[in-house]
Design a protein around this motif. Structure first.
Motif, PDB file in Angstrom:
ATOM      1  N   UNK A  11       7.353  19.553 -17.993  1.00 35.85           N
ATOM      2  CA  UNK A  11       8.182  20.657 -18.444  1.00 35.85           C
ATOM      3  C   UNK A  11       8.786  21.360 -17.229  1.00 35.85           C
ATOM      4  N   UNK A  12       9.993  20.942 -16.877  1.00 39.16           N
ATOM      5  CA  UNK A  12      10.721  21.545 -15.760  1.00 39.16           C
ATOM      6  C   UNK A  12       9.872  21.556 -14.484  1.00 39.16           C
ATOM      7  N   UNK A  13       9.136  20.475 -14.284  1.00 41.15           N
ATOM      8  CA  UNK A  13       8.372  20.325 -13.052  1.00 41.15           C
ATOM      9  C   UNK A  13       6.884  20.526 -13.191  1.00 41.15           C
ATOM     10  N   UNK A  14       6.433  21.072 -14.313  1.00 42.35           N
ATOM     11  CA  UNK A  14       5.014  21.328 -14.523  1.00 42.35           C
ATOM     12  C   UNK A  14       4.458  20.369 -15.564  1.00 42.35           C
ATOM     13  N   UNK A  15       3.369  19.675 -15.264  1.00 40.61           N
ATOM     14  CA  UNK A  15       2.770  18.780 -16.263  1.00 40.61           C
ATOM     15  C   UNK A  15       2.031  19.547 -17.343  1.00 40.61           C
ATOM     16  N   UNK A  16       2.081  19.011 -18.555  1.00 40.55           N
ATOM     17  CA  UNK A  16       1.344  19.549 -19.706  1.00 40.55           C
ATOM     18  C   UNK A  16       0.797  18.376 -20.508  1.00 40.55           C
ATOM     19  N   UNK A  17      -0.314  18.601 -21.180  1.00 38.96           N
ATOM     20  CA  UNK A  17      -0.712  17.646 -22.216  1.00 38.96           C
ATOM     21  C   UNK A  17       0.329  17.699 -23.315  1.00 38.96           C
TER      22      UNK A  17
ATOM     23  N   UNK B 230       1.190  18.924  -7.106  1.00 39.96           N
ATOM     24  CA  UNK B 230       1.935  18.025  -7.974  1.00 39.96           C
ATOM     25  C   UNK B 230       2.675  17.025  -7.106  1.00 39.96           C
ATOM     26  N   UNK B 231       2.692  15.783  -7.507  1.00 33.57           N
ATOM     27  CA  UNK B 231       3.407  14.779  -6.711  1.00 33.57           C
ATOM     28  C   UNK B 231       4.883  15.147  -6.651  1.00 33.57           C
ATOM     29  N   UNK B 232       5.458  15.221  -5.463  1.00 38.10           N
ATOM     30  CA  UNK B 232       6.870  15.623  -5.354  1.00 38.10           C
ATOM     31  C   UNK B 232       7.840  14.654  -6.033  1.00 38.10           C
ATOM     32  N   UNK B 233       7.389  13.418  -6.301  1.00 37.16           N
ATOM     33  CA  UNK B 233       8.257  12.449  -6.972  1.00 37.16           C
ATOM     34  C   UNK B 233       8.166  12.546  -8.494  1.00 37.16           C
ATOM     35  N   UNK B 234       7.400  13.524  -8.979  1.00 41.92           N
ATOM     36  CA  UNK B 234       7.242  13.668 -10.419  1.00 41.92           C
ATOM     37  C   UNK B 234       8.539  13.927 -11.158  1.00 41.92           C
ATOM     38  N   UNK B 235       9.552  14.416 -10.445  1.00 41.01           N
ATOM     39  CA  UNK B 235      10.859  14.647 -11.050  1.00 41.01           C
ATOM     40  C   UNK B 235      11.950  13.780 -10.429  1.00 41.01           C
TER      41      UNK B 235
ATOM     42  N   UNK C 175      10.802   6.547  -9.936  1.00 43.71           N
ATOM     43  CA  UNK C 175       9.511   6.473  -9.249  1.00 43.71           C
ATOM     44  C   UNK C 175       8.365   6.354 -10.262  1.00 43.71           C
ATOM     45  N   UNK C 176       7.225   5.863  -9.793  1.00 41.96           N
ATOM     46  CA  UNK C 176       6.050   5.745 -10.649  1.00 41.96           C
ATOM     47  C   UNK C 176       5.597   7.109 -11.192  1.00 41.96           C
ATOM     48  N   UNK C 177       5.514   8.147 -10.346  1.00 44.92           N
ATOM     49  CA  UNK C 177       5.112   9.455 -10.892  1.00 44.92           C
ATOM     50  C   UNK C 177       6.067   9.969 -11.965  1.00 44.92           C
ATOM     51  N   UNK C 178       7.353   9.725 -11.802  1.00 44.70           N
ATOM     52  CA  UNK C 178       8.333  10.177 -12.790  1.00 44.70           C
ATOM     53  C   UNK C 178       8.083   9.523 -14.144  1.00 44.70           C
ATOM     54  N   UNK C 179       7.826   8.223 -14.141  1.00 43.50           N
ATOM     55  CA  UNK C 179       7.672   7.480 -15.388  1.00 43.50           C
ATOM     56  C   UNK C 179       6.325   7.715 -16.072  1.00 43.50           C
ATOM     57  N   UNK C 180       5.443   8.451 -15.418  1.00 38.86           N
ATOM     58  CA  UNK C 180       4.159   8.779 -16.047  1.00 38.86           C
ATOM     59  C   UNK C 180       4.325   9.853 -17.119  1.00 38.86           C
ATOM     60  N   UNK C 181       5.468  10.524 -17.103  1.00 39.58           N
ATOM     61  CA  UNK C 181       5.731  11.620 -18.027  1.00 39.58           C
ATOM     62  C   UNK C 181       6.962  11.318 -18.883  1.00 39.58           C
ATOM     63  N   UNK C 182       7.046  12.046 -20.012  1.00 38.16           N
ATOM     64  CA  UNK C 182       8.335  12.196 -20.666  1.00 38.16           C
ATOM     65  C   UNK C 182       8.820  13.593 -20.283  1.00 38.16           C
TER      66      UNK C 182
ATOM     67  N   UNK D 235       0.841  -1.201   0.000  1.00 42.64           N
ATOM     68  CA  UNK D 235       0.000   0.000   0.000  1.00 42.64           C
ATOM     69  C   UNK D 235       0.872   1.245   0.000  1.00 42.64           C
ATOM     70  N   UNK D 236       0.466   2.230  -0.808  1.00 37.59           N
ATOM     71  CA  UNK D 236       1.179   3.495  -0.890  1.00 37.59           C
ATOM     72  C   UNK D 236       0.311   4.585  -0.276  1.00 37.59           C
ATOM     73  N   UNK D 237       0.890   5.347   0.634  1.00 32.86           N
ATOM     74  CA  UNK D 237       0.161   6.429   1.275  1.00 32.86           C
ATOM     75  C   UNK D 237       0.694   7.771   0.763  1.00 32.86           C
ATOM     76  N   UNK D 238      -0.224   8.618   0.313  1.00 29.51           N
ATOM     77  CA  UNK D 238       0.144   9.933  -0.208  1.00 29.51           C
ATOM     78  C   UNK D 238      -0.588  10.999   0.587  1.00 29.51           C
ATOM     79  N   UNK D 239       0.156  11.929   1.146  1.00 31.14           N
ATOM     80  CA  UNK D 239      -0.441  13.016   1.931  1.00 31.14           C
ATOM     81  C   UNK D 239      -0.426  14.286   1.091  1.00 31.14           C
ATOM     82  N   UNK D 240      -1.598  14.862   0.926  1.00 27.71           N
ATOM     83  CA  UNK D 240      -1.746  16.045   0.086  1.00 27.71           C
ATOM     84  C   UNK D 240      -2.379  17.163   0.900  1.00 27.71           C
ATOM     85  N   UNK D 241      -1.706  18.304   0.973  1.00 29.74           N
ATOM     86  CA  UNK D 241      -2.258  19.453   1.698  1.00 29.74           C
ATOM     87  C   UNK D 241      -3.220  20.213   0.787  1.00 29.74           C
ATOM     88  N   UNK D 242      -4.480  20.276   1.208  1.00 26.77           N
ATOM     89  CA  UNK D 242      -5.519  20.971   0.452  1.00 26.77           C
ATOM     90  C   UNK D 242      -6.242  21.914   1.398  1.00 26.77           C
ATOM     91  N   UNK D 243      -6.204  23.196   1.097  1.00 30.07           N
ATOM     92  CA  UNK D 243      -6.866  24.207   1.929  1.00 30.07           C
ATOM     93  C   UNK D 243      -6.469  24.094   3.398  1.00 30.07           C
TER      94      UNK D 243
END
Length: 280
Positions: free
Chosen positions: A158-164, A99-104, A108-115, A1-9
């Motif tokens: 793109x340098x940390x920001x996701x784009x279509x 944005x998931x901090x592991x995106x870069x 990691x799984x988030x990293x491989x979701x992008x080129x 199991x993977x736990x992700x904590x996200x701060x919202x409001x």
């Protein structure tokens, strides 16, 4: 199991991913709250966007008023709904909240979701001179499908920001079109406007029987973004040339790198008012 904590409001919400499913764990969120805070918790007003297969959280956006306030959906679902988070003045905009901090983080799984790309890498591809026909789907100028470009990925980072991917893919087309228009017209403002018009007419890359887009779509905004960058990073001057013993003036367009700011930043109100041809 993977736990992700996200701060919202201001609240740290706990999401748990297990067996290709992600859920919001309100119980765990409640337990994580400081003991001196009231023990109340509400479902956040957010859409959490996950990968298609393993449902790993990638990023989160804020729904607009009157939309379903809480959803956990895949990137493919979001794309089909024509939602975007990178052009605030375009259709389909939803504010990017997280944005998931592991995106870069490689491996990691988030990293491989992008080129992954830098904006300078987009510039390197975009400034290459190409024939207009090369921008047809699958052509050598079709960045979203090119092996040196999006390579079939739905999302790029793109340098940390996701784009279509198809959004960034409008930039090489736009830059090449701007250079051609500037060489023909010799006037920067007119070349930008004509680039936008061309993008509206051929933005899908299909030269015959293609679909015209006269809307405030993110595609048209990205074409304008590319044209604005090209205008800032190219110059035009006239030279005398001779053809069949007849001298005439010819516009010569030259590339001179300044920066990538116009690519990184969304289209502003002033540029939209001046060049948003879909509004005119």
């Amino acid at each position: 199991m993977i736990e992700t904590i996200i701060k919202i409001d201001g609240t740290d919400y706990v999401f748990k991913t297990d067996k290709n499913k992600t859920v919001l764990d309100l119980g765990a969120t409640l337990k994580a709250k400081p003991t001196d805070e009231p023990k109340k918790i509400q479902t956040p007003r957010v859409w959490l966007i996950t990968t298609k297969e393993k449902k790993i959280p990638l990023f989160a956006v804020r729904p607009v008023t009157n939309e379903t306030s809480f959803r956990i959906i895949t990137t493919q679902q979001l794309y089909q709904e024509k939602v975007q988070w990178f052009e605030p003045l375009a259709n389909g905009y939803r504010k990017l909240l997280w944005r998931h901090p592991d995106g870069q983080k490689q491996g990691t799984e988030p990293f491989h979701a992008y080129k992954h790309f830098s904006w300078k890498e987009i510039v390197s591809f975009a400034i290459e001179d190409r024939w207009p026909i090369s921008f047809v789907p699958g052509g050598t100028g079709d960045w979203k499908a090119h092996s040196k470009g999006g390579d079939g990925y739905l999302l790029v980072n793109m340098e940390g920001t996701p784009y279509w991917t198809d959004a960034v893919g409008q930039i090489p087309f736009s830059v090449d079109t701007y250079k051609s228009k500037l060489e023909s017209i010799g006037v920067v403002n007119a070349a930008i406007s004509q680039t936008v018009v061309t993008g509206m007419k051929y933005g899908d890359g299909i030269p015959v029987f293609g679909s015209t887009d006269n809307s405030a779509s993110y595609d048209n905004f990205m074409v304008l973004r590319g044209a604005l960058w090209a205008a800032e990073n190219h110059t035009v001057h006239q030279v005398m040339v001779t053809h069949v013993k007849m001298p005439y003036k010819k516009n010569v367009v030259q590339y001179k790198f300044v920066n990538t700011d116009k690519l990184k930043n969304p289209v502003g109100d002033d540029s939209l008012a001046k060049y948003g041809m879909w509004k005119k």
